[in-house]
Design a protein around this motif. Sequence first.
Motif, PDB file in Angstrom:
ATOM      1  N   SER A  21      40.999 -23.198-103.943  1.00 36.49           N
ATOM      2  CA  SER A  21      41.412 -21.889-103.436  1.00 36.49           C
ATOM      3  C   SER A  21      41.014 -20.799-104.410  1.00 36.49           C
ATOM      4  CB  SER A  21      42.932 -21.867-103.215  1.00 36.49           C
ATOM      5  OG  SER A  21      43.334 -20.620-102.688  1.00 36.49           O
ATOM      6  N   ASN A  22      40.524 -19.689-103.866  1.00 40.45           N
ATOM      7  CA  ASN A  22      40.132 -18.542-104.679  1.00 40.45           C
ATOM      8  C   ASN A  22      40.325 -17.285-103.829  1.00 40.45           C
ATOM      9  OD1 ASN A  22      39.208 -17.225-106.943  1.00 40.45           O
ATOM     10  ND2 ASN A  22      37.049 -17.579-106.517  1.00 40.45           N
ATOM     11  N   TYR A  23      41.072 -16.315-104.347  1.00 38.16           N
ATOM     12  CA  TYR A  23      41.355 -15.071-103.620  1.00 38.16           C
ATOM     13  C   TYR A  23      41.962 -15.346-102.242  1.00 38.16           C
ATOM     14  CZ  TYR A  23      38.623 -12.917-107.298  1.00 38.16           C
ATOM     15  OH  TYR A  23      38.163 -12.515-108.529  1.00 38.16           O
ATOM     16  N   GLY A  24      42.784 -16.391-102.158  1.00 37.54           N
ATOM     17  CA  GLY A  24      43.464 -16.701-100.916  1.00 37.54           C
ATOM     18  C   GLY A  24      42.615 -17.422 -99.893  1.00 37.54           C
ATOM     19  N   VAL A  25      41.386 -17.779-100.257  1.00 39.23           N
ATOM     20  CA  VAL A  25      40.487 -18.485 -99.355  1.00 39.23           C
ATOM     21  C   VAL A  25      40.366 -19.936 -99.829  1.00 39.23           C
ATOM     22  CG1 VAL A  25      38.143 -18.632 -98.436  1.00 39.23           C
ATOM     23  CG2 VAL A  25      39.197 -16.397 -98.819  1.00 39.23           C
ATOM     24  N   LYS A  26      40.685 -20.875 -98.944  1.00 46.57           N
ATOM     25  CA  LYS A  26      40.581 -22.296 -99.275  1.00 46.57           C
ATOM     26  C   LYS A  26      39.204 -22.810 -98.858  1.00 46.57           C
ATOM     27  CE  LYS A  26      45.516 -22.966 -98.377  1.00 46.57           C
ATOM     28  NZ  LYS A  26      46.524 -23.669 -97.529  1.00 46.57           N
ATOM     29  N   THR A  27      38.612 -23.623 -99.711  1.00 48.61           N
ATOM     30  CA  THR A  27      37.288 -24.166 -99.402  1.00 48.61           C
ATOM     31  C   THR A  27      37.244 -25.662 -99.674  1.00 48.61           C
ATOM     32  OG1 THR A  27      36.408 -23.756-101.627  1.00 48.61           O
ATOM     33  CG2 THR A  27      36.155 -21.989-100.000  1.00 48.61           C
ATOM     34  N   MET A  28      36.420 -26.342 -98.906  1.00 43.53           N
ATOM     35  CA  MET A  28      36.161 -27.764 -99.129  1.00 43.53           C
ATOM     36  C   MET A  28      34.697 -28.009 -98.808  1.00 43.53           C
ATOM     37  SD  MET A  28      36.722 -30.772-100.025  1.00 43.53           S
ATOM     38  CE  MET A  28      38.445 -30.626-100.486  1.00 43.53           C
ATOM     39  N   SER A  29      34.050 -28.797 -99.643  1.00 45.29           N
ATOM     40  CA  SER A  29      32.630 -29.077 -99.476  1.00 45.29           C
ATOM     41  C   SER A  29      32.337 -30.471 -99.997  1.00 45.29           C
ATOM     42  CB  SER A  29      31.801 -28.044-100.255  1.00 45.29           C
ATOM     43  OG  SER A  29      30.446 -28.447-100.341  1.00 45.29           O
ATOM     44  N   MET A  30      31.317 -31.105 -99.426  1.00 40.85           N
ATOM     45  CA  MET A  30      30.892 -32.387 -99.969  1.00 40.85           C
ATOM     46  C   MET A  30      30.424 -32.231-101.404  1.00 40.85           C
ATOM     47  SD  MET A  30      31.621 -34.656 -97.876  1.00 40.85           S
ATOM     48  CE  MET A  30      30.942 -35.937 -98.913  1.00 40.85           C
ATOM     49  N   GLY A  31      29.952 -31.033-101.748  1.00 39.38           N
ATOM     50  CA  GLY A  31      29.512 -30.797-103.117  1.00 39.38           C
ATOM     51  C   GLY A  31      30.632 -30.962-104.129  1.00 39.38           C
ATOM     52  N   TYR A  32      31.881 -30.698-103.710  1.00 38.51           N
ATOM     53  CA  TYR A  32      33.014 -30.891-104.613  1.00 38.51           C
ATOM     54  C   TYR A  32      33.253 -32.366-104.895  1.00 38.51           C
ATOM     55  CZ  TYR A  32      34.281 -26.086-103.257  1.00 38.51           C
ATOM     56  OH  TYR A  32      34.279 -24.747-103.011  1.00 38.51           O
ATOM     57  N   LEU A  33      32.864 -33.211-103.956  1.00 42.42           N
ATOM     58  CA  LEU A  33      33.176 -34.633-104.055  1.00 42.42           C
ATOM     59  C   LEU A  33      32.093 -35.430-104.759  1.00 42.42           C
ATOM     60  CD1 LEU A  33      34.564 -35.191-100.440  1.00 42.42           C
ATOM     61  CD2 LEU A  33      35.837 -34.619-102.501  1.00 42.42           C
ATOM     62  N   ILE A  34      30.840 -35.042-104.586  1.00 45.59           N
ATOM     63  CA  ILE A  34      29.752 -35.848-105.136  1.00 45.59           C
ATOM     64  C   ILE A  34      29.060 -35.192-106.319  1.00 45.59           C
ATOM     65  CG2 ILE A  34      29.333 -36.921-102.897  1.00 45.59           C
ATOM     66  CD1 ILE A  34      26.901 -35.116-102.612  1.00 45.59           C
ATOM     67  N   GLY A  35      29.408 -33.962-106.635  1.00 44.93           N
ATOM     68  CA  GLY A  35      28.762 -33.276-107.754  1.00 44.93           C
ATOM     69  C   GLY A  35      27.617 -32.403-107.289  1.00 44.93           C
ATOM     70  N   GLU A  36      27.375 -31.343-108.030  1.00 36.71           N
ATOM     71  CA  GLU A  36      26.385 -30.349-107.610  1.00 36.71           C
ATOM     72  C   GLU A  36      24.959 -30.874-107.631  1.00 36.71           C
ATOM     73  OE1 GLU A  36      26.872 -26.941-110.040  1.00 36.71           O
ATOM     74  OE2 GLU A  36      28.747 -26.328-109.105  1.00 36.71           O
ATOM     75  N   ASP A  37      24.652 -31.800-108.543  1.00 34.64           N
ATOM     76  CA  ASP A  37      23.271 -32.252-108.697  1.00 34.64           C
ATOM     77  C   ASP A  37      22.965 -33.531-107.937  1.00 34.64           C
ATOM     78  OD1 ASP A  37      22.773 -30.117-110.435  1.00 34.64           O
ATOM     79  OD2 ASP A  37      23.498 -31.250-112.165  1.00 34.64           O
ATOM     80  N   ALA A  38      23.972 -34.114-107.311  1.00 32.31           N
ATOM     81  CA  ALA A  38      23.768 -35.387-106.609  1.00 32.31           C
ATOM     82  C   ALA A  38      23.179 -35.133-105.227  1.00 32.31           C
ATOM     83  CB  ALA A  38      25.091 -36.140-106.490  1.00 32.31           C
ATOM     84  N   PRO A  39      22.096 -35.821-104.875  1.00 33.19           N
ATOM     85  CA  PRO A  39      21.535 -35.655-103.529  1.00 33.19           C
ATOM     86  C   PRO A  39      22.391 -36.372-102.490  1.00 33.19           C
ATOM     87  CG  PRO A  39      20.343 -37.358-104.701  1.00 33.19           C
ATOM     88  CD  PRO A  39      21.326 -36.784-105.689  1.00 33.19           C
ATOM     89  N   VAL A  40      22.434 -35.818-101.294  1.00 33.07           N
ATOM     90  CA  VAL A  40      23.140 -36.467-100.192  1.00 33.07           C
ATOM     91  C   VAL A  40      22.090 -37.161 -99.327  1.00 33.07           C
ATOM     92  CG1 VAL A  40      24.706 -36.148 -98.241  1.00 33.07           C
ATOM     93  CG2 VAL A  40      24.920 -34.681-100.256  1.00 33.07           C
ATOM     94  N   VAL A  41      21.787 -38.400 -99.688  1.00 33.30           N
ATOM     95  CA  VAL A  41      20.784 -39.180 -98.958  1.00 33.30           C
ATOM     96  C   VAL A  41      21.542 -40.198 -98.120  1.00 33.30           C
ATOM     97  CG1 VAL A  41      18.672 -40.543 -99.155  1.00 33.30           C
ATOM     98  CG2 VAL A  41      19.252 -38.868-100.929  1.00 33.30           C
ATOM     99  N   TRP A  42      22.018 -39.742 -96.977  1.00 32.53           N
ATOM    100  CA  TRP A  42      22.892 -40.550 -96.139  1.00 32.53           C
ATOM    101  C   TRP A  42      22.306 -40.729 -94.750  1.00 32.53           C
ATOM    102  CZ3 TRP A  42      28.180 -37.707 -97.180  1.00 32.53           C
ATOM    103  CH2 TRP A  42      28.582 -37.985 -98.489  1.00 32.53           C
ATOM    104  N   ARG A  43      22.622 -41.891 -94.176  1.00 34.26           N
ATOM    105  CA  ARG A  43      22.288 -42.113 -92.775  1.00 34.26           C
ATOM    106  C   ARG A  43      23.357 -41.481 -91.889  1.00 34.26           C
ATOM    107  NH1 ARG A  43      18.103 -45.598 -92.144  1.00 34.26           N
ATOM    108  NH2 ARG A  43      17.564 -46.922 -93.912  1.00 34.26           N
ATOM    109  N   GLY A  44      23.088 -41.457 -90.602  1.00 37.24           N
ATOM    110  CA  GLY A  44      23.962 -40.770 -89.652  1.00 37.24           C
ATOM    111  C   GLY A  44      25.418 -41.170 -89.721  1.00 37.24           C
ATOM    112  N   LEU A  45      25.698 -42.472 -89.845  1.00 32.95           N
ATOM    113  CA  LEU A  45      27.080 -42.936 -89.851  1.00 32.95           C
ATOM    114  C   LEU A  45      27.853 -42.407 -91.057  1.00 32.95           C
ATOM    115  CD1 LEU A  45      26.716 -46.639 -88.633  1.00 32.95           C
ATOM    116  CD2 LEU A  45      27.642 -44.681 -87.368  1.00 32.95           C
ATOM    117  N   MET A  46      27.186 -42.318 -92.196  1.00 34.37           N
ATOM    118  CA  MET A  46      27.849 -41.803 -93.390  1.00 34.37           C
ATOM    119  C   MET A  46      28.116 -40.306 -93.257  1.00 34.37           C
ATOM    120  SD  MET A  46      25.949 -43.885 -96.452  1.00 34.37           S
ATOM    121  CE  MET A  46      27.069 -43.262 -97.701  1.00 34.37           C
TER     122      MET A  46
END
Length: 203
Positions: A21-46
Motif C-alpha cells: 500500500s502507498n498513498y492509500g492505493v493497494k497493489t499486487m503484482s507477480m513482480g512482488y512474488l518472483i523478484g524484479e529481475d526474474a523472467p516469467v517463462v510460464w505455460r498457460g496453466l501456470m
Amino acid sequence: MRNTPTPGSLTNADNQLLPLSNYGVKTMSMGYLIGEDAPVVWRGLMVMKALQQLLHEVEWGGLDVLVLDLPPGTGDTQLSVTQQIVLDGSVIVTTPHTLAVKDAIKGINMFKKVNVPLLGLVQNMSLFCCPHCHQDTAVFGSSERVAELCHDHSIDLLGDIPLHQSVGDDGQRGKPTVVSEPQSKRAQAFLDIARQVGSKIGL
C-alpha cells in the motif's frame, strides 16, 4: 515501493497474499512474488494459476474500485479475467502509433464480444513538450488515428497523457505525479481521467 519483499513476507496467517500500500492505493503484482529481475517463462496453466491467486487469494479488504492492468493482446489471460469476475467496464490505453492503435482495436473488439462495457480510451504519450524550445512534438504519430478509432467504435476519448520524464521518474520513486506535482498539467490529466471513469461506474 521499489523494495521487493520476499514471498513469505507477503502472506498472512491464512496464507493469503497481502497487497502493498502507498498513498492509500493497494497493489499486487507477480513482480512482488518472483523478484524484479526474474523472467516469467510460464505455460498457460501456470499463468492461469497466477491469475487465480491475484484475483481470489489476495486480502484486498474494502476497496472502492479494483483496477486490473492487463498487457496488450487478446489471449487467455484477458479472456479468463472476463470470465472469472464481473467487470464494470474496460478502459483502452494506447499510444498514437499505428501498431499500438491496431492492438487497441483488437482489445476493443474482444471486450465487445464478451459484453464488457467500454468506458473509454486514454491516449498515452500523446505529445512531448521540449523543455528547451517548449514546442510540442507528436513522437508516436498524429492523434488523428486515435480520434478516428474513437469515432468508428463510438468510444469516448477520456484524455491524453503527455510524454514526460517526470511521469516515469515519479513512478520509480513511488511518489506518483498527482502527489509530487499536483498542479502540473500531467497530474490534472490523470485526475480528469480518473473522475470520468469514476462517474461512468457510479463512484
